[in-house]
Write a protein that holds these residues in place. Structure first.
Motif, short mmCIF file in Angstrom:
data_model
loop_
_atom_site.label_atom_id
_atom_site.label_comp_id
_atom_site.label_asym_id
_atom_site.label_seq_id
_atom_site.Cartn_x
_atom_site.Cartn_y
_atom_site.Cartn_z
N VAL A 45 7.67 -3.59 -6.62
CA VAL A 45 6.44 -2.80 -6.65
C VAL A 45 5.27 -3.57 -6.06
CG1 VAL A 45 4.78 -1.62 -8.16
CG2 VAL A 45 7.24 -1.46 -8.61
N ARG A 46 5.13 -4.84 -6.42
CA ARG A 46 4.01 -5.64 -5.91
C ARG A 46 4.08 -5.76 -4.39
NH1 ARG A 46 3.72 -11.69 -6.96
NH2 ARG A 46 2.34 -12.20 -5.26
N ASP A 47 5.25 -6.03 -3.86
CA ASP A 47 5.41 -6.14 -2.41
C ASP A 47 5.15 -4.79 -1.73
OD1 ASP A 47 6.04 -8.87 -2.43
OD2 ASP A 47 8.16 -8.45 -2.77
N ALA A 48 5.66 -3.73 -2.33
CA ALA A 48 5.44 -2.39 -1.76
C ALA A 48 3.95 -2.06 -1.72
CB ALA A 48 6.21 -1.35 -2.55
N GLN A 49 3.22 -2.44 -2.78
CA GLN A 49 1.77 -2.20 -2.81
C GLN A 49 1.06 -3.03 -1.73
OE1 GLN A 49 0.98 -3.14 -6.92
NE2 GLN A 49 1.08 -0.99 -7.52
N PHE A 50 1.52 -4.25 -1.52
CA PHE A 50 0.97 -5.10 -0.46
C PHE A 50 1.17 -4.43 0.89
CE2 PHE A 50 1.88 -8.28 2.81
CZ PHE A 50 0.72 -9.06 2.77
N PHE A 51 2.38 -3.94 1.16
CA PHE A 51 2.67 -3.27 2.42
C PHE A 51 1.86 -1.99 2.57
CE2 PHE A 51 7.05 -5.36 2.28
CZ PHE A 51 6.70 -6.34 3.19
N GLU A 52 1.69 -1.26 1.47
CA GLU A 52 0.93 -0.02 1.53
C GLU A 52 -0.55 -0.28 1.82
OE1 GLU A 52 0.46 4.28 -0.69
OE2 GLU A 52 1.29 2.61 -1.83
N HIS A 53 -1.09 -1.33 1.23
CA HIS A 53 -2.49 -1.68 1.51
C HIS A 53 -2.65 -2.05 2.99
CE1 HIS A 53 -6.53 -3.22 1.12
NE2 HIS A 53 -6.14 -4.32 1.72
N SER A 54 -1.75 -2.84 3.50
CA SER A 54 -1.79 -3.22 4.92
C SER A 54 -1.69 -1.97 5.80
CB SER A 54 -0.66 -4.19 5.24
OG SER A 54 -0.67 -4.55 6.59
N HIS A 55 -0.85 -1.03 5.39
CA HIS A 55 -0.69 0.24 6.12
C HIS A 55 -2.03 0.98 6.19
CE1 HIS A 55 0.91 4.12 7.38
NE2 HIS A 55 0.32 4.65 6.33
N GLN A 56 -2.75 1.02 5.07
CA GLN A 56 -4.03 1.74 5.05
C GLN A 56 -5.05 1.06 5.97
OE1 GLN A 56 -4.46 4.71 3.83
NE2 GLN A 56 -2.38 4.68 3.04
N VAL A 57 -5.06 -0.28 5.99
CA VAL A 57 -5.97 -1.01 6.88
C VAL A 57 -5.63 -0.68 8.34
CG1 VAL A 57 -6.65 -3.32 7.68
CG2 VAL A 57 -6.40 -2.86 5.22
N GLN A 58 -4.33 -0.71 8.65
CA GLN A 58 -3.91 -0.42 10.02
C GLN A 58 -4.23 1.02 10.42
OE1 GLN A 58 -0.40 -2.12 11.48
NE2 GLN A 58 0.18 -0.32 12.64
N LYS A 59 -3.98 1.95 9.51
CA LYS A 59 -4.26 3.36 9.79
C LYS A 59 -5.75 3.57 10.07
CE LYS A 59 -3.51 7.82 7.56
NZ LYS A 59 -3.00 8.49 6.36
N THR A 60 -6.61 2.89 9.30
CA THR A 60 -8.05 2.98 9.52
C THR A 60 -8.42 2.42 10.89
OG1 THR A 60 -8.49 2.84 7.15
CG2 THR A 60 -10.31 2.24 8.64
N SER A 61 -7.79 1.31 11.28
CA SER A 61 -8.05 0.73 12.61
C SER A 61 -7.67 1.70 13.71
CB SER A 61 -7.28 -0.59 12.78
OG SER A 61 -7.79 -1.59 11.95
N ILE A 62 -6.51 2.32 13.60
CA ILE A 62 -6.05 3.27 14.62
C ILE A 62 -7.02 4.45 14.71
CG2 ILE A 62 -4.22 4.93 15.22
CD1 ILE A 62 -2.22 2.86 13.99
#
Length: 161
Positions: free
Chosen positions: A31-48
């Protein structure tokens, strides 16, 4: 102006849609790793989205393309290539554009992505793009392997990453 925006998919996006049972189990149990990946996904999505909305507001004609879908036919008549990801996205895109087409790298998640070849990050992009015509340009040489007079593979740019 025709602009090609090439983006990478986040690890969360790739893992979350994976049918591999080991990846699915990892995403469920870590769960902790998945949350880390999901946060990174949100940052990337915002950049795009920031890059996309900035370019649309400038009046550019956009083509958005996932980096694995690159081919020579989609990069023939563009005025600028903008990569949103890290150095891997920049390098891969450089294989499909000619030496005359400028390429601008935007680091989609500076805290988790290598971006030595990036000019700015997603949050800096609107200001950077508005000043682009006033900023210095850098020509980066690419190498081409030739064996017995025949070109082999695409032009390369620091492909050891």
């Amino acid at each position: 102006m025709k602009i090609l925006v090439v983006y990478k998919k986040s690890a969360w996006e790739l893992f979350n849609s994976s049918k591999d049972p080991h990846v699915m189990l990892f995403m469920q149990e870590s769960v902790r790793d998945a949350q880390f990946f999901e946060h990174s996904h949100q940052v990337q999505k915002t950049s795009i989205e920031t890059v996309k909305s900035t370019l649309i507001a400038s009046g550019a004609e956009l083509t958005m393309l996932y980096r694995s879908d690159l081919s020579e036919t989609v990069t023939n008549d563009i005025a600028l290539a903008v990569t949103v990801g890290g150095d891997g996205t920049f390098i891969e895109t450089s294989h499909f554009i000619d030496a005359k087409t400028p390429i601008l790298g935007v680091n989609s998640d500076p805290s988790r992505s290598i971006g030595f070849l990036s000019a700015c990050n997603g949050s800096e992009f609107p200001e950077f793009f508005s000043q682009l015509s006033n900023l210095p340009k850098l020509n980066i040489s690419r190498s081409q392997a030739i064996i017995n007079g025949n070109k082999t593979g695409p032009p390369i740019l620091n492909d050891i990453l």
